[in-house]
Design an enzyme around this catalytic site. Structure first.
Site, mmCIF file in Angstrom:
data_model
loop_
_atom_site.group_PDB
_atom_site.id
_atom_site.type_symbol
_atom_site.label_atom_id
_atom_site.label_comp_id
_atom_site.label_asym_id
_atom_site.label_seq_id
_atom_site.Cartn_x
_atom_site.Cartn_y
_atom_site.Cartn_z
ATOM 1 N N GLY A 197 0.641 -1.148 0.068
ATOM 2 C CA GLY A 197 0.638 0.154 -0.431
ATOM 3 C C GLY A 197 1.115 1.284 -0.236
ATOM 4 C CG ASN A 198 -0.884 5.272 1.534
ATOM 5 O OD1 ASN A 198 0.428 5.776 2.162
ATOM 6 N ND2 ASN A 198 -1.463 5.157 1.204
ATOM 7 C CB VAL A 201 -1.028 2.838 5.289
ATOM 8 C CG1 VAL A 201 -1.541 1.168 6.078
ATOM 9 C CG2 VAL A 201 -1.804 3.869 5.379
ATOM 10 C CD GLU A 219 6.682 -5.734 -2.730
ATOM 11 O OE1 GLU A 219 6.675 -5.318 -2.917
ATOM 12 O OE2 GLU A 219 6.987 -6.646 -2.388
ATOM 13 C CB CYS A 253 2.882 -0.228 -7.014
ATOM 14 S SG CYS A 253 3.157 -2.219 -7.688
HETATM 15 P P1 NAD Z 1 -3.526 1.887 1.301
HETATM 16 O O1 NAD Z 1 -2.413 2.040 2.043
HETATM 17 O O2 NAD Z 1 -4.772 3.248 1.363
HETATM 18 O O3 NAD Z 1 -4.420 0.797 2.048
HETATM 19 C C1 NAD Z 1 -3.443 -0.878 1.819
HETATM 20 C C2 NAD Z 1 -4.415 -1.625 2.665
HETATM 21 O O4 NAD Z 1 -3.702 -0.570 4.017
HETATM 22 C C3 NAD Z 1 -6.258 -1.940 2.743
HETATM 23 O O5 NAD Z 1 -6.018 -3.228 3.412
HETATM 24 C C4 NAD Z 1 -6.128 -0.364 4.219
HETATM 25 O O6 NAD Z 1 -7.301 -0.756 4.961
HETATM 26 C C5 NAD Z 1 -5.076 -0.740 5.184
HETATM 27 N N1 NAD Z 1 -5.360 0.528 5.820
HETATM 28 C C6 NAD Z 1 -5.872 1.572 5.458
HETATM 29 N N2 NAD Z 1 -5.234 3.163 6.190
HETATM 30 C C7 NAD Z 1 -4.761 2.167 7.208
HETATM 31 C C8 NAD Z 1 -4.230 2.286 8.965
HETATM 32 N N3 NAD Z 1 -4.654 3.959 9.477
HETATM 33 N N4 NAD Z 1 -3.551 1.728 9.513
HETATM 34 C C9 NAD Z 1 -3.732 0.407 9.082
HETATM 35 N N5 NAD Z 1 -4.556 -0.585 7.792
HETATM 36 C C10 NAD Z 1 -4.274 0.908 7.032
HETATM 37 O O7 NAD Z 1 -3.417 1.175 0.320
HETATM 38 P P2 NAD Z 1 -3.859 2.269 -1.450
HETATM 39 O O8 NAD Z 1 -4.146 3.437 -1.878
HETATM 40 O O9 NAD Z 1 -4.580 0.585 -1.459
HETATM 41 O O10 NAD Z 1 -2.443 1.039 -2.420
HETATM 42 C C11 NAD Z 1 -2.270 2.202 -3.360
HETATM 43 C C12 NAD Z 1 -1.012 2.176 -2.147
HETATM 44 O O11 NAD Z 1 -0.105 1.386 -3.046
HETATM 45 C C13 NAD Z 1 0.348 2.899 -4.128
HETATM 46 O O12 NAD Z 1 1.123 4.273 -3.260
HETATM 47 C C14 NAD Z 1 0.996 1.906 -4.967
HETATM 48 O O13 NAD Z 1 1.521 2.432 -5.115
HETATM 49 C C15 NAD Z 1 1.032 0.850 -3.567
HETATM 50 N N6 NAD Z 1 1.219 -0.516 -4.277
HETATM 51 C C16 NAD Z 1 2.204 -1.112 -4.281
HETATM 52 C C17 NAD Z 1 2.706 -1.875 -4.501
HETATM 53 C C18 NAD Z 1 4.320 -2.607 -4.357
HETATM 54 O O14 NAD Z 1 4.584 -4.101 -5.041
HETATM 55 N N7 NAD Z 1 5.207 -2.316 -4.476
HETATM 56 C C19 NAD Z 1 1.765 -2.868 -5.034
HETATM 57 C C20 NAD Z 1 0.084 -2.132 -5.076
HETATM 58 C C21 NAD Z 1 -0.086 -0.815 -4.293
#
Ligand code: NAD
Length: 513
Positions: A197-198, A201, A219, A253
């Site tokens: 994710g981002n 977080v 990741e 990503c």
């Molecule tokens: P996100 O971080 O918003 O969410 C990912 C997960 O984190 C979700 O399951 C969400 O419920 C959880 N989450 C959100 N806020 C949280 C908190 N405060 N505490 C605990 N858990 C929390 O990410 P997203 O918007 O779903 O995904 C986009 C990001 O992910 C982009 O930055 C992208 O580049 C990255 N990404 C990276 C890869 C990789 O392989 N490197 C792959 C896909 C996406």
């Protein structure tokens, strides 16, 4: 976008965790046959529910069926099959390089499952980024709890329904929900946490993991640049870059985030984008049916705000429709380094072009920012390629194309620094959830050689010990940076023979007594 996700009740989370731990402790996941059977079951889950997954992703992301096959369903089947075929090989103990002092203790690295692991997934690639890590966890013999994204209710509901049907429901569990549910999961002590994710977080995840000294794999994303060599075929470059930017509506990503291009080549590159745009979307209908939508209204608003406040000039696209969460593929030229488009990862179908006088300026520009997850270079000039590669650092690098690193079964999509760490593609997934455990089996008779380690210490014992363990640094031969250790090897053999002879003499003397 119409589905509703049933969140897991918060009070159930500790119970789910305990049950997964208990399942792991049964030792059921240790035999390779069990892991292979679970991997096959995972494969059948997708094979037998293809239509339900394409429908769920169409509902969650407005994703065209072709993209779901190309980006998720076909690759995941290949990745599962690869895991199924390779798990025996991955799990085999590994020998270590010959060590004269210890080879008689048969040292090796054995592969142990870490235990019960947590996988938190993002919205953009629910199958590749939530289920692909699960392949590694199953192959490694771990129990796992997965927490898919709440922004894709249809797909996350489908996981919650199907995973208990296809996999061993005591070891593999789904928790659905948002921040509260994730927070509650993160309070528990896991044996590994894999988060995709981002970066903001990720800091919360890493801090929660640190409380229990739990290892993490992060990741993440970031701004992945594209460097353009003006001598390149710019029409080809533009077609490939635009494809990378519109696929999944730029919510990948490793989507190309921005382009660095010499001012002299900017117009020719833009002509290439316009031609590719016409080729991809001959009619407005093609545009609507061949593009994914933005996942949620707040992400749409974020992207619209970027478009409204950029100081660059929109030269392709620019339209949007909030009711449909649709943003037209948009190219913006003459974007400055401090523009809003250059502040954070765009994660949408908007492509800024930042004019950059020459290659040195482009390299300096990239190096003045966080290491990106991906770096793309369009050039046929080998010196240009090596100059970029040797003077930058990024998670991965692709020459003359984009996104393809994500489709290869054995590549981990691994970031570096703020773009993440660790990976889970192919064997990397198995390794992530595996503890490499050094193992030795030391026979009692080896004390004939190792006895000098025991007190009382005497000069003679020290000499004997040092003969076994002392290392002298090599002296490079003149004119080369290579040094010979040959004498050390032969000295070791001589000492070994002498010690055996001495032990033999001692034993025969005892027998004669
Ligand atoms: P996100 O971080 O918003 O969410 C990912 C997960 O984190 C979700 O399951 C969400 O419920 C959880 N989450 C959100 N806020 C949280 C908190 N405060 N505490 C605990 N858990 C929390 O990410 P997203 O918007 O779903 O995904 C986009 C990001 O992910 C982009 O930055 C992208 O580049 C990255 N990404 C990276 C890869 C990789 O392989 N490197 C792959 C896909 C996406």
């Amino acid at each position: 976008m119409t589905s509703k996700l049933a969140y897991t009740p918060l009070e159930d989370i500790p119970r789910i965790y305990d049950a997964a731990r208990k399942g792991f402790k049964t030792g059921r996941a240790r035999p390779i046959a069990y892991r292979k059977e679970q991997l096959l079951q995972l494969g059948y889950m997708f094979q037998e529910n293809t239509e339900r997954f394409t429908e769920a992703l169409a509902s969650d992301l407005g994703r065209p069926i072709q993209e779901t096959f190309l980006l998720e369903l076909d690759p995941i089947a290949g990745f599962i099959k690869k895991g199924y075929q390779s798990v025996e090989k991955w799990a085999k103990p590994e020998g270590i390089p010959f060590d004269f002092n210890f080879f008689l203790a048969k040292p090796k690295i054995v592969k142990e499952p870490k235990g019960t692991v947590l996988i938190i997934g993002p919205f953009n690639f629910p199958i590749l980024c939530t289920i692909r890590p699960l392949i590694g966890a199953i192959a490694a013999g771990c129990a796992a709890v997965i927490k898919p994204s709440e922004l894709i209710p249809a797909t996350s509901s489908l996981f919650a329904e199907l995973i208990p049907q296809y996999l061993d429901s005591e070891l593999y569990k789904v928790v659905n929900g948002g921040v509260e549910e994730s927070t509650s999961l993160l309070e528990l002590q896991w044996d590994h946490i894999l988060y995709t994710g981002n970066g903001n977080v990720a800091k919360i995840v890493a801090a929660a993991a640190a409380k229990h000294l739990t290892p993490t794999t992060l990741e993440l994303g970031g701004k992945s640049p594209v460097i353009i060599d003006p001598k390149m075929d710019l029409a080809l470059a533009a077609r490939r870059i635009l494809w990378g930017k519109v696929t999944n509506a730029g919510q990948i990503c490793v989507s190309p985030d921005y382009v660095l291009c010499p001012p002299s080549a900017q117009e020719e590159l833009i002509a290439g984008f316009k031609a590719a745009y016409k080729e991809f979307y001959p009619t407005p209908d093609d545009m609507r049916t061949s593009m994914s939508r933005i996942v949620a209204p707040h992400h749409f608003d974020r992207l619209k705000k970027l478009l409204d406040s950029t100081s660059g000039n929109i030269v392709v696209g620019g339209k949007s429709d909030k009711a449909d969460l649709w943003i037209e593929p948009t190219v913006v030229k003459n974007v400055k380094a401090d523009d809003v488009l250059m502040q954070s990862e765009i994660f949408g179908p908007i492509l800024p072009i930042v004019p950059m006088e020459d290659l040195d300026s482009a390299i300096n520009f990239i190096n003045s920012r966080d290491h990106p997850l991906a770096l793309y270079v369009f050039t046929n000039d080998s010196q240009f390629k090596s100059k970029v590669v040797n003077n930058t650092l990024s998670g991965g690098v692709v020459i003359n194309d984009v996104l393809l690193q994500g489709a290869t079964a054995d590549f981990p999509i691994a970031g570096v620094g703020p773009s993440g760490n660790g990976g889970y593609g192919g064997k990397a997934g198995f390794d992530t959830f595996t503890h490499r455990r050094p193992y030795m089996d030391v026979p009692g008779w080896l004390d004939m050689l190792l006895k000098p380690r025991y007190a009382p210490y005497t000069p003679k014992k020290i000499r004997a010990l040092r003969a076994l363990g002392q290392t002298n640094m090599p002296r490079p031969r003149p004119g080369t940076n290579r040094a010979s250790f040959g004498w050390k090897k032969w000295l070791s053999v001589a000492i070994f023979v002498a010690m055996i002879a001495k032990s033999f003499k001692y034993l025969t003397a005892r027998v004669e007594e």
